[in-house]
Design an enzyme around this catalytic site. Structure first.
Site, mmCIF file in Angstrom:
data_model
loop_
_atom_site.group_PDB
_atom_site.id
_atom_site.type_symbol
_atom_site.label_atom_id
_atom_site.label_comp_id
_atom_site.label_asym_id
_atom_site.label_seq_id
_atom_site.Cartn_x
_atom_site.Cartn_y
_atom_site.Cartn_z
ATOM 1 N N LYS A 12 0.834 -1.213 0.000
ATOM 2 C CA LYS A 12 0.000 0.000 0.000
ATOM 3 C C LYS A 12 0.865 1.258 0.000
ATOM 4 O O LYS A 12 0.621 2.180 -0.766
ATOM 5 C CB LYS A 12 -0.921 0.028 1.235
ATOM 6 C CG LYS A 12 -1.898 -1.137 1.316
ATOM 7 C CD LYS A 12 -2.886 -0.960 2.459
ATOM 8 C CE LYS A 12 -2.261 -0.959 3.847
ATOM 9 N NZ LYS A 12 -1.647 -2.239 4.240
ATOM 10 N N ARG A 61 -9.622 1.201 8.780
ATOM 11 C CA ARG A 61 -9.177 -0.142 9.139
ATOM 12 C C ARG A 61 -10.239 -0.890 9.928
ATOM 13 O O ARG A 61 -10.040 -2.065 10.258
ATOM 14 C CB ARG A 61 -7.940 -0.011 10.011
ATOM 15 C CG ARG A 61 -6.677 -0.633 9.437
ATOM 16 C CD ARG A 61 -5.612 -0.333 10.428
ATOM 17 N NE ARG A 61 -4.375 -1.011 10.287
ATOM 18 C CZ ARG A 61 -3.281 -0.476 9.755
ATOM 19 N NH1 ARG A 61 -3.314 0.695 9.194
ATOM 20 N NH2 ARG A 61 -2.144 -1.145 9.798
ATOM 21 N N ARG A 82 11.555 -6.274 5.419
ATOM 22 C CA ARG A 82 11.395 -4.825 5.189
ATOM 23 C C ARG A 82 12.255 -4.008 6.163
ATOM 24 O O ARG A 82 12.318 -4.308 7.352
ATOM 25 C CB ARG A 82 9.921 -4.455 5.369
ATOM 26 C CG ARG A 82 9.673 -2.966 5.219
ATOM 27 C CD ARG A 82 8.226 -2.673 5.020
ATOM 28 N NE ARG A 82 7.437 -2.793 6.242
ATOM 29 C CZ ARG A 82 6.141 -2.488 6.291
ATOM 30 N NH1 ARG A 82 5.505 -2.090 5.209
ATOM 31 N NH2 ARG A 82 5.476 -2.612 7.419
ATOM 32 N N ARG A 110 11.232 -1.984 11.647
ATOM 33 C CA ARG A 110 10.158 -1.578 12.553
ATOM 34 C C ARG A 110 9.912 -2.686 13.574
ATOM 35 O O ARG A 110 9.923 -3.860 13.232
ATOM 36 C CB ARG A 110 8.868 -1.323 11.757
ATOM 37 C CG ARG A 110 8.863 0.013 11.063
ATOM 38 C CD ARG A 110 7.771 0.141 10.042
ATOM 39 N NE ARG A 110 6.451 -0.336 10.487
ATOM 40 C CZ ARG A 110 5.342 -0.207 9.752
ATOM 41 N NH1 ARG A 110 5.405 0.383 8.562
ATOM 42 N NH2 ARG A 110 4.196 -0.661 10.183
ATOM 43 N N ARG A 113 -0.595 -8.723 13.682
ATOM 44 C CA ARG A 113 -1.178 -7.732 12.772
ATOM 45 C C ARG A 113 -2.031 -8.406 11.703
ATOM 46 O O ARG A 113 -3.055 -7.881 11.298
ATOM 47 C CB ARG A 113 -0.047 -6.914 12.123
ATOM 48 C CG ARG A 113 0.590 -5.961 13.115
ATOM 49 C CD ARG A 113 1.932 -5.502 12.623
ATOM 50 N NE ARG A 113 1.836 -4.589 11.508
ATOM 51 C CZ ARG A 113 2.808 -4.406 10.616
ATOM 52 N NH1 ARG A 113 3.917 -5.113 10.683
ATOM 53 N NH2 ARG A 113 2.667 -3.531 9.660
HETATM 54 P P1 AMP Z 1 0.743 0.708 9.166
HETATM 55 O O1 AMP Z 1 1.983 1.458 8.848
HETATM 56 O O2 AMP Z 1 -0.441 1.146 8.350
HETATM 57 O O3 AMP Z 1 0.945 -0.791 9.153
HETATM 58 O O4 AMP Z 1 0.347 1.094 10.670
HETATM 59 C C1 AMP Z 1 1.231 0.824 11.730
HETATM 60 C C2 AMP Z 1 0.467 0.766 13.037
HETATM 61 O O5 AMP Z 1 -0.168 2.027 13.281
HETATM 62 C C3 AMP Z 1 -0.660 -0.246 13.080
HETATM 63 O O6 AMP Z 1 -0.212 -1.563 13.399
HETATM 64 C C4 AMP Z 1 -1.526 0.343 14.187
HETATM 65 O O7 AMP Z 1 -0.951 0.133 15.463
HETATM 66 C C5 AMP Z 1 -1.436 1.833 13.896
HETATM 67 N N1 AMP Z 1 -2.462 2.264 12.924
HETATM 68 C C6 AMP Z 1 -2.244 2.764 11.668
HETATM 69 N N2 AMP Z 1 -3.400 3.065 11.074
HETATM 70 C C7 AMP Z 1 -4.380 2.755 11.945
HETATM 71 C C8 AMP Z 1 -5.793 2.821 11.918
HETATM 72 N N3 AMP Z 1 -6.437 3.276 10.824
HETATM 73 N N4 AMP Z 1 -6.477 2.417 13.008
HETATM 74 C C9 AMP Z 1 -5.857 1.975 14.116
HETATM 75 N N5 AMP Z 1 -4.521 1.852 14.216
HETATM 76 C C10 AMP Z 1 -3.775 2.249 13.140
#
Ligand code: AMP
Length: 219
Positions: free
Chosen positions: A17, A92, A129, A161, A172
């Site tokens: 994404k 999400r 990654r 990360r 996740r």
């Molecule tokens: P991502 O980079 O999109 O994988 O997001 C990393 C982390 O940020 C996720 O595992 C959540 O802990 C938090 N996060 C990001 N976007 C959301 C969302 N829309 N709702 C809740 N938590 C989020």
């Protein structure tokens, strides 16, 4: 503003994404809005929000709908988002998808692209990654930037990360299945969902997405 182009990009963690949104943002001249990036920046800068969410991010759990909804609403008030946005990692949950509709009003989501990628591939991608802590550039563990720890774009630190460690990846993906996968049906019911094969070279995925947007007269 009626010409606002809001594109939701869905897909499991590691589906590509972020990579696709960065590429599409250049083609479409609308900003890439990643709630993950916004939250990580808050953690790095140790803001009130950052201190509140740091442990949640590290564990690979979701932060509350209220908090992310507020962050997205604020982001949409900024000048560059008046033309539209590529939403990465938001919505999400069902609550977030409904909040997004409420934020956008009549001028809603134009299309939802789902990047289809099998679990084995996303797990392999996430484990290898590495990311730049400053600009978010994405590398593989075998890239020179990952080995040296220095980003070629901005000189920032390239790290793994905490939520890309094996246990957090598993968590996740479970959270994705439980909370986010149902959104596919939510957008499908409204005729907004398009599935794109995410298991291709990034430029081919981008080409497929641009073709779909073109067919629908978006962008
Ligand atoms: P991502 O980079 O999109 O994988 O997001 C990393 C982390 O940020 C996720 O595992 C959540 O802990 C938090 N996060 C990001 N976007 C959301 C969302 N829309 N709702 C809740 N938590 C989020």
């Amino acid at each position: 503003m009626s010409a606002r182009v809001i594109i939701v990009v869905l897909g499991k963690q590691g589906a590509g994404k972020g990579t696709q949104c960065k590429r599409l943002a250049q083609f479409l001249a609308i900003p890439h809005v990643s709630t993950g990036d916004i939250l990580r920046a808050a953690v790095r800068e140790r803001t009130t929000v950052g201190l509140e969410v740091a442990a949640i991010l590290e564990a690979g759990q979701l932060v509350s709908d209220d908090l992310v909804n507020r962050l997205v609403k604020e982001r949409f008030e900024e000048a560059d988002a008046q033309r539209g946005a590529l939403l990465d990692g938001f919505p999400r949950t069902d609550g977030q998808a409904r909040a997004l509709d409420a934020i956008l009003g009549d001028d809603g989501v134009k299309i939802c692209i789902n990047l289809d990628v099998p679990n084995e591939l996303v797990t392999a991608r996430l484990s290898s990654r590495r990311v730049c802590q400053e600009c978010g550039a994405i590398y593989r563990d075998t890239d020179i930037e990952a080995i040296s720890g220095t980003c070629a774009n901005c000189g920032g630190d390239v790290i793994q990360r905490a939520d890309d460690l094996p246990e957090a990846i598993m968590r996740r993906l479970e959270v994705y299945e439980r909370d986010t996968a149902p959104l596919l049906a939510f957008y499908e019911r409204r005729g907004l969902l398009v599935r794109v094969d995410g298991d291709q070279d990034p430029q081919d995925v981008t080409a497929d997405i641009l073709e779909v947007l073109n067919e629908r007269g978006i962008g």
